[in-house]
Write a protein that holds these residues in place. Structure first.
Motif, PDB file in Angstrom:
ATOM      1  N   ARG A 119      -9.853   9.722   6.494  1.00 17.52           N
ATOM      2  CA  ARG A 119     -10.374  10.764   7.377  1.00 17.52           C
ATOM      3  C   ARG A 119     -11.894  10.895   7.310  1.00 17.52           C
ATOM      4  NH1 ARG A 119      -4.957  10.150   7.849  1.00 17.52           N
ATOM      5  NH2 ARG A 119      -4.010  11.848   9.069  1.00 17.52           N
ATOM      6  N   ALA A 120     -12.531  10.166   6.425  1.00 14.31           N
ATOM      7  CA  ALA A 120     -13.994  10.231   6.316  1.00 14.31           C
ATOM      8  C   ALA A 120     -14.665   9.095   7.075  1.00 14.31           C
ATOM      9  CB  ALA A 120     -14.426  10.210   4.857  1.00 14.31           C
ATOM     10  N   CYS A 121     -14.163   7.849   6.923  1.00 15.91           N
ATOM     11  CA  CYS A 121     -14.803   6.703   7.570  1.00 15.91           C
ATOM     12  C   CYS A 121     -13.991   6.119   8.713  1.00 15.91           C
ATOM     13  CB  CYS A 121     -15.105   5.611   6.549  1.00 15.91           C
ATOM     14  SG  CYS A 121     -13.615   4.841   5.842  1.00 15.91           S
ATOM     15  N   GLY A 122     -12.686   6.435   8.815  1.00 20.91           N
ATOM     16  CA  GLY A 122     -11.860   5.948   9.899  1.00 20.91           C
ATOM     17  C   GLY A 122     -11.201   4.609   9.652  1.00 20.91           C
ATOM     18  N   TYR A 123     -11.408   4.012   8.465  1.00 25.63           N
ATOM     19  CA  TYR A 123     -10.803   2.716   8.167  1.00 25.63           C
ATOM     20  C   TYR A 123      -9.283   2.839   8.039  1.00 25.63           C
ATOM     21  CZ  TYR A 123     -14.974  -0.147   7.279  1.00 25.63           C
ATOM     22  OH  TYR A 123     -16.105  -0.872   7.409  1.00 25.63           O
ATOM     23  N   VAL A 124      -8.583   1.706   8.335  1.00 29.86           N
ATOM     24  CA  VAL A 124      -7.148   1.622   8.095  1.00 29.86           C
ATOM     25  C   VAL A 124      -6.960   1.042   6.690  1.00 29.86           C
ATOM     26  CG1 VAL A 124      -4.953   0.690   8.890  1.00 29.86           C
ATOM     27  CG2 VAL A 124      -6.735   1.235  10.540  1.00 29.86           C
ATOM     28  N   VAL A 125      -6.324   1.819   5.839  1.00 30.59           N
ATOM     29  CA  VAL A 125      -6.190   1.431   4.433  1.00 30.59           C
ATOM     30  C   VAL A 125      -4.752   1.619   3.983  1.00 30.59           C
ATOM     31  CG1 VAL A 125      -8.584   1.908   3.809  1.00 30.59           C
ATOM     32  CG2 VAL A 125      -6.903   3.742   3.729  1.00 30.59           C
ATOM     33  N   CYS A 126      -4.436   1.034   2.835  1.00 27.83           N
ATOM     34  CA  CYS A 126      -3.096   1.174   2.277  1.00 27.83           C
ATOM     35  C   CYS A 126      -3.021   2.449   1.431  1.00 27.83           C
ATOM     36  CB  CYS A 126      -2.736  -0.052   1.432  1.00 27.83           C
ATOM     37  SG  CYS A 126      -3.807  -0.277  -0.020  1.00 27.83           S
ATOM     38  N   ALA A 127      -1.821   2.797   0.964  1.00 26.52           N
ATOM     39  CA  ALA A 127      -1.626   4.032   0.193  1.00 26.52           C
ATOM     40  C   ALA A 127      -2.387   3.974  -1.127  1.00 26.52           C
ATOM     41  CB  ALA A 127      -0.139   4.261  -0.041  1.00 26.52           C
ATOM     42  N   ARG A 128      -2.403   2.800  -1.756  1.00 24.21           N
ATOM     43  CA  ARG A 128      -3.083   2.674  -3.043  1.00 24.21           C
ATOM     44  C   ARG A 128      -4.584   2.899  -2.921  1.00 24.21           C
ATOM     45  NH1 ARG A 128      -2.691  -3.060  -5.864  1.00 24.21           N
ATOM     46  NH2 ARG A 128      -4.306  -3.455  -4.300  1.00 24.21           N
ATOM     47  N   CYS A 129      -5.144   2.526  -1.778  1.00 24.97           N
ATOM     48  CA  CYS A 129      -6.587   2.692  -1.582  1.00 24.97           C
ATOM     49  C   CYS A 129      -6.953   4.044  -0.978  1.00 24.97           C
ATOM     50  CB  CYS A 129      -7.128   1.575  -0.679  1.00 24.97           C
ATOM     51  SG  CYS A 129      -7.103  -0.058  -1.448  1.00 24.97           S
ATOM     52  N   SER A 130      -5.960   4.916  -0.774  1.00 32.37           N
ATOM     53  CA  SER A 130      -6.244   6.239  -0.213  1.00 32.37           C
ATOM     54  C   SER A 130      -5.445   7.320  -0.944  1.00 32.37           C
ATOM     55  CB  SER A 130      -5.916   6.253   1.289  1.00 32.37           C
ATOM     56  OG  SER A 130      -4.555   5.899   1.502  1.00 32.37           O
ATOM     57  N   GLU A 131      -5.530   7.300  -2.258  1.00 38.53           N
ATOM     58  CA  GLU A 131      -4.756   8.245  -3.067  1.00 38.53           C
ATOM     59  C   GLU A 131      -5.421   9.614  -3.172  1.00 38.53           C
ATOM     60  OE1 GLU A 131      -2.691   5.118  -6.218  1.00 38.53           O
ATOM     61  OE2 GLU A 131      -4.612   6.055  -6.722  1.00 38.53           O
ATOM     62  N   HIS A 132      -6.712   9.711  -2.881  1.00 38.99           N
ATOM     63  CA  HIS A 132      -7.462  10.935  -3.166  1.00 38.99           C
ATOM     64  C   HIS A 132      -7.640  11.795  -1.915  1.00 38.99           C
ATOM     65  CE1 HIS A 132      -8.402   9.195  -7.072  1.00 38.99           C
ATOM     66  NE2 HIS A 132      -8.761   8.077  -6.435  1.00 38.99           N
ATOM     67  N   LYS A 133      -7.925  13.074  -2.154  1.00 40.90           N
ATOM     68  CA  LYS A 133      -8.224  14.021  -1.081  1.00 40.90           C
ATOM     69  C   LYS A 133      -9.541  14.730  -1.375  1.00 40.90           C
ATOM     70  CE  LYS A 133      -3.567  14.953   0.643  1.00 40.90           C
ATOM     71  NZ  LYS A 133      -2.585  16.015   0.996  1.00 40.90           N
ATOM     72  N   VAL A 134     -10.313  14.951  -0.312  1.00 42.11           N
ATOM     73  CA  VAL A 134     -11.630  15.581  -0.443  1.00 42.11           C
ATOM     74  C   VAL A 134     -11.778  16.612   0.681  1.00 42.11           C
ATOM     75  CG1 VAL A 134     -14.123  15.165  -0.270  1.00 42.11           C
ATOM     76  CG2 VAL A 134     -12.686  13.566  -1.503  1.00 42.11           C
ATOM     77  N   LYS A 135     -12.509  17.687   0.414  1.00 42.71           N
ATOM     78  CA  LYS A 135     -12.812  18.674   1.452  1.00 42.71           C
ATOM     79  C   LYS A 135     -13.872  18.097   2.391  1.00 42.71           C
ATOM     80  CE  LYS A 135     -11.783  22.772  -1.337  1.00 42.71           C
ATOM     81  NZ  LYS A 135     -12.321  24.028  -1.917  1.00 42.71           N
TER      82      LYS A 135
ATOM     83  N   GLU B 121      -5.277  -6.521   1.142  1.00 40.71           N
ATOM     84  CA  GLU B 121      -3.874  -6.902   1.031  1.00 40.71           C
ATOM     85  C   GLU B 121      -3.189  -6.703   2.379  1.00 40.71           C
ATOM     86  OE1 GLU B 121      -2.219  -8.261  -1.434  1.00 40.71           O
ATOM     87  OE2 GLU B 121      -4.029  -8.368  -2.671  1.00 40.71           O
ATOM     88  N   PRO B 122      -2.321  -7.632   2.796  1.00 42.11           N
ATOM     89  CA  PRO B 122      -1.667  -7.504   4.107  1.00 42.11           C
ATOM     90  C   PRO B 122      -0.682  -6.332   4.141  1.00 42.11           C
ATOM     91  CG  PRO B 122      -0.752  -9.363   2.884  1.00 42.11           C
ATOM     92  CD  PRO B 122      -1.925  -8.888   2.096  1.00 42.11           C
ATOM     93  N   PHE B 123      -0.589  -5.727   5.314  1.00 41.44           N
ATOM     94  CA  PHE B 123       0.363  -4.627   5.495  1.00 41.44           C
ATOM     95  C   PHE B 123       1.753  -5.181   5.746  1.00 41.44           C
ATOM     96  CE2 PHE B 123      -3.550  -2.406   7.110  1.00 41.44           C
ATOM     97  CZ  PHE B 123      -3.609  -1.462   6.103  1.00 41.44           C
ATOM     98  N   ASN B 124       2.772  -4.375   5.398  1.00 40.15           N
ATOM     99  CA  ASN B 124       4.143  -4.664   5.797  1.00 40.15           C
ATOM    100  C   ASN B 124       4.855  -3.344   6.040  1.00 40.15           C
ATOM    101  OD1 ASN B 124       5.558  -3.778   3.251  1.00 40.15           O
ATOM    102  ND2 ASN B 124       4.275  -5.428   2.399  1.00 40.15           N
ATOM    103  N   ALA B 125       6.014  -3.398   6.653  1.00 35.53           N
ATOM    104  CA  ALA B 125       6.700  -2.182   7.100  1.00 35.53           C
ATOM    105  C   ALA B 125       7.334  -1.403   5.964  1.00 35.53           C
ATOM    106  CB  ALA B 125       7.763  -2.553   8.132  1.00 35.53           C
ATOM    107  N   ILE B 126       7.472  -2.002   4.770  1.00 29.02           N
ATOM    108  CA  ILE B 126       8.223  -1.337   3.694  1.00 29.02           C
ATOM    109  C   ILE B 126       7.307  -0.905   2.557  1.00 29.02           C
ATOM    110  CG2 ILE B 126      10.103  -1.587   2.028  1.00 29.02           C
ATOM    111  CD1 ILE B 126      11.332  -3.676   3.901  1.00 29.02           C
ATOM    112  N   MET B 127       6.622  -1.838   1.930  1.00 31.00           N
ATOM    113  CA  MET B 127       5.880  -1.548   0.697  1.00 31.00           C
ATOM    114  C   MET B 127       4.432  -1.147   0.949  1.00 31.00           C
ATOM    115  SD  MET B 127       8.122  -1.843  -1.599  1.00 31.00           S
ATOM    116  CE  MET B 127       7.078  -1.802  -3.059  1.00 31.00           C
ATOM    117  N   ARG B 128       3.821  -1.668   2.005  1.00 27.15           N
ATOM    118  CA  ARG B 128       2.382  -1.399   2.208  1.00 27.15           C
ATOM    119  C   ARG B 128       2.164  -0.947   3.658  1.00 27.15           C
ATOM    120  NH1 ARG B 128      -1.628  -2.644  -1.119  1.00 27.15           N
ATOM    121  NH2 ARG B 128      -0.283  -4.034  -2.280  1.00 27.15           N
ATOM    122  N   ARG B 129       2.118   0.372   3.817  1.00 31.28           N
ATOM    123  CA  ARG B 129       2.006   0.944   5.158  1.00 31.28           C
ATOM    124  C   ARG B 129       0.561   1.334   5.463  1.00 31.28           C
ATOM    125  NH1 ARG B 129       6.387   5.522   5.827  1.00 31.28           N
ATOM    126  NH2 ARG B 129       5.648   5.323   7.982  1.00 31.28           N
ATOM    127  N   ARG B 130       0.275   1.576   6.735  1.00 34.62           N
ATOM    128  CA  ARG B 130      -1.081   1.895   7.184  1.00 34.62           C
ATOM    129  C   ARG B 130      -1.375   3.396   7.050  1.00 34.62           C
ATOM    130  NH1 ARG B 130       0.709  -2.308  10.376  1.00 34.62           N
ATOM    131  NH2 ARG B 130      -0.819  -3.896  11.033  1.00 34.62           N
TER     132      ARG B 130
END
Length: 624
Positions: free
Chosen positions: A447-463, A434-443
């Motif tokens: 921290r594991a693979c280095g990809y740039v992802v949206c908030a929905r695709c990076s909701e989880h945290k891992v040690k 999904e394309p990024f935008n300045a309001i709803m979908r930020r970059r």
């Protein structure tokens, strides 16, 4: 009377002149007292190689005397040995004994300091006074019946290895003398009192201590000269040559000690520049390279000045201190050499960049020139190779990360810091597309693979192990894998949609790729993007908004098109693809890049999909 008066006057003038010379010599020695260090030792290898240090021969041995040449050299060895033993006596029986006596009375310095200053000088003195000199004297007394010294030197030469300890300690000894001269007035007064005595010959303690450092090279030179003068049939030749080999090994041992001392001195100076932090001060370290670099920010696409210290076992990532009080640099990050990788990056915006990837952090760095970048990469790779050879249990790794795509191997996820994809290289989430935008979908960065992802695709945290098992934000795919579940492999390209080939993925295997601008119908503006002709799909031109996007914006089938060259105007490098009423106009950054695109497009449009003989398959890096 007048003659006597004139003689007295001349005598007074001569005495006054000698006093001035002695005073000047004393001032000169006093000025050099603090500066005497291992730097002096390096110069001896050059100074002693000449004959200016050789003592004048005994007046009884004139040039025309009938004494054989080898005997003259043997006598010179005896004469210099007698003077040397006198110097050792001064160091051991006068300086050391009197200073130790005062130290035991608690009047000057601690006893341990005196012992550290003089090291093993007592052993050296006893060896020369009781063994080497007496043996040499006996040989010269019996020269007429037994003309040889080679066997005697061969027998005693192994004991000269004790000089290594003295030479290695020399710089520290001079430093201690300087410190305690300023710190203890009784210590200073006692040394000054001894130095005034006739036996010291207006020389400082430090200069007398220098004599043992010079002695081994002088033995080597005298013995070489002795062998050259020996008749071919001399019975002493074989023993003398063996003795020279042993002396050479001792000199080499001494030179190694000097080199080690110099290494420690340089290392200590580096530690002082870093503030003497406890966790980095280690005498076993070896400084390989240091220098300034620019750190590339993945967030704001800018650079900042940093300074690197590369050791044999770690990299110190530092920043210059604004107020340099006590330290010149502040250590921001330490990256262990274990598991480190380095590779050159092909970046259009930041030339001369390279990637350093360690378990603790991955850095994108920019050198000032291509030559400097290559020097850094070589230094890193040499240090990595040496580390691997020393570690018996270290598994062989593939040097350099995969070209184009900075993702880690699955077994490395969480164990080492990834290379972050820069924000400006993507226009859409690298997972959901999904394309990024300045309001709803930020970059955000996984921290594991280095990809740039949206908030929905990076909701989880891992040690993550590389970050001390602290919780870090990760993408959905990395979360599933790191929690113990299987990650589904990407399907083969033949099952993907025509636009779902990642830009970085196909750029690494392309006939040509670079940035171009696709102009509108009026030729006044248009979209600038990343253009790729894949190696395995050469009949299609893929257009991406950014080099790391995972989905193409559009594509153009090339078969049947004609390639047209447009006149260069206002330094613009224009060319066209035309078929019937459909025309695409492109703007390249350089004329050379334009000609390469026209050549490749013309061949693909004609259905010639195989490269010409001698042509580079992957032209992407060259286009950049």
């Amino acid at each position: 009377m007048a003659a006597r008066h004139q003689a007295e006057q001349e005598s007074e003038e001569e005495e006054e002149q000698q006093k001035r010379k002695a005073s000047a010599a004393g001032q000169k020695e006093q000025q050099g007292q603090k500066g005497l260090s291992f730097k002096c030792l390096r110069s001896f290898r050059h100074k002693i190689s000449g004959d200016n240090w050789r003592r004048q021969q005994d007046p009884g041995l004139e040039a025309g005397s009938k004494e054989p040449e080898e005997k003259k050299i043997a006598l010179e060895l005896l004469e210099t040995e007698q003077a040397y033993v006198n110097r050792l006596h001064l160091l051991d029986q006068v300086f050391y004994t009197e200073l130790m006596k005062e130290a035991k009375n608690g009047k000057t310095v601690p006893e341990e300091v005196v012992k550290m200053i003089f090291s093993n000088i007592s052993s050296i003195y006893q060896f020369h006074a009781k063994f080497f000199l007496p043996e040499l004297q006996k040989r010269m007394e019996n020269w007429s019946s037994h003309p040889r010294i080679g066997d005697m030197i061969q027998k005693l030469a192994p004991f000269l290895k004790m000089y290594g300890e003295y030479v290695k300690n020399f710089n520290k000894a001079v430093e201690l003398i300087t410190v305690w001269t300023e710190k203890s007035l009784p210590f200073q007064e006692l040394i000054a009192d001894i130095q005034k005595r006739k036996v010291c010959a207006n020389l400082t303690l430090q200069h007398h201590m220098l004599e043992p450092v010079q002695r081994i090279p002088r033995y080597e030179l005298l013995l070489k000269d002795y062998i050259q003068k020996l008749p071919p049939e001399s019975p002493d030749r074989n023993d003398a040559e063996k003795a020279l080999e042993l002396i050479f090994m001792v000199a080499k041992h001494s030179n190694t000690a000097i080199a080690e001392m110099e290494r420690l001195q340089n290392l200590w100076e580096v530690y002082q520049r870093l503030g003497l932090e406890d966790d980095i001060v280690d005498p076993s370290n070896e400084l390989i390279k240091e220098g300034p670099v620019q750190k590339i920010s993945t967030r704001n696409n800018s650079t900042s000045e940093k300074y690197l210290f590369l050791f044999n076992n770690m990299l110190l990532y530092c920043v210059p201190k604004v107020i340099q009080v006590g330290a010149e640099f502040q250590v921001r990050l330490r990256i262990d050499m274990d598991g480190m990788k380095v590779q050159k990056l092909n970046d259009m915006q930041f030339p001369h960049t390279f990637l350093v990837s360690g378990k603790q952090r991955t850095l994108e760095l920019q050198a000032r020139s291509g030559e400097e970048m290559n020097a850094w990469i070589k230094a890193f790779q040499d240090a990595i190779d040496r580390k691997e050879k020393r570690s018996e249990s270290f598994k062989m790794v593939v040097h350099g990360l995969e070209t184009g795509n900075p993702t880690l191997k699955t077994e490395e996820l969480g164990c080492r810091a990834p290379q972050w994809v820069r924000d400006n290289l993507v226009t859409m989430c690298m997972r959901c597309k999904e394309p990024f935008n300045a309001i709803m979908r930020r970059r955000h960065h996984c921290r594991a693979c280095g990809y740039v992802v949206c908030a929905r695709c990076s909701e989880h945290k891992v040690k993550l192990q590389y970050d001390g098992n602290r919780l870090n934000r990760v993408c959905q795919e990395c979360y599933v894998f790191l929690m113990g579940q299987v990650v589904l492999e990407d399907q083969e390209w033949k099952h993907k949609g025509i636009l779902e080939k990642g830009a970085a993925e196909i750029s690494g295997r392309s006939l040509l790729c670079s940035s171009l601008q696709l102009l509108d119908k009026n030729g006044k503006g248009g979209m600038r993007g990343w253009f790729v002709i894949p190696w395995d799909d050469p009949l299609v031109l893929y257009i991406y908004a950014a080099p790391q996007d995972v989905r193409a914006h559009t594509s153009i089938p090339l078969l049947g098109y004609q390639v047209r060259d447009l006149p260069q105007g206002k330094a613009q490098h224009l060319f066209q693809l035309a078929q019937s009423q459909q025309v695409y106009t492109f703007l390249a950054d350089t004329e050379e890049l334009k000609q390469r695109w026209m050549r490749i497009m013309a061949r693909c449009a004609a259905g010639i999909i195989h490269p010409e003989k001698g042509e580079d398959v992957d032209s992407c890096s060259e286009a950049e």
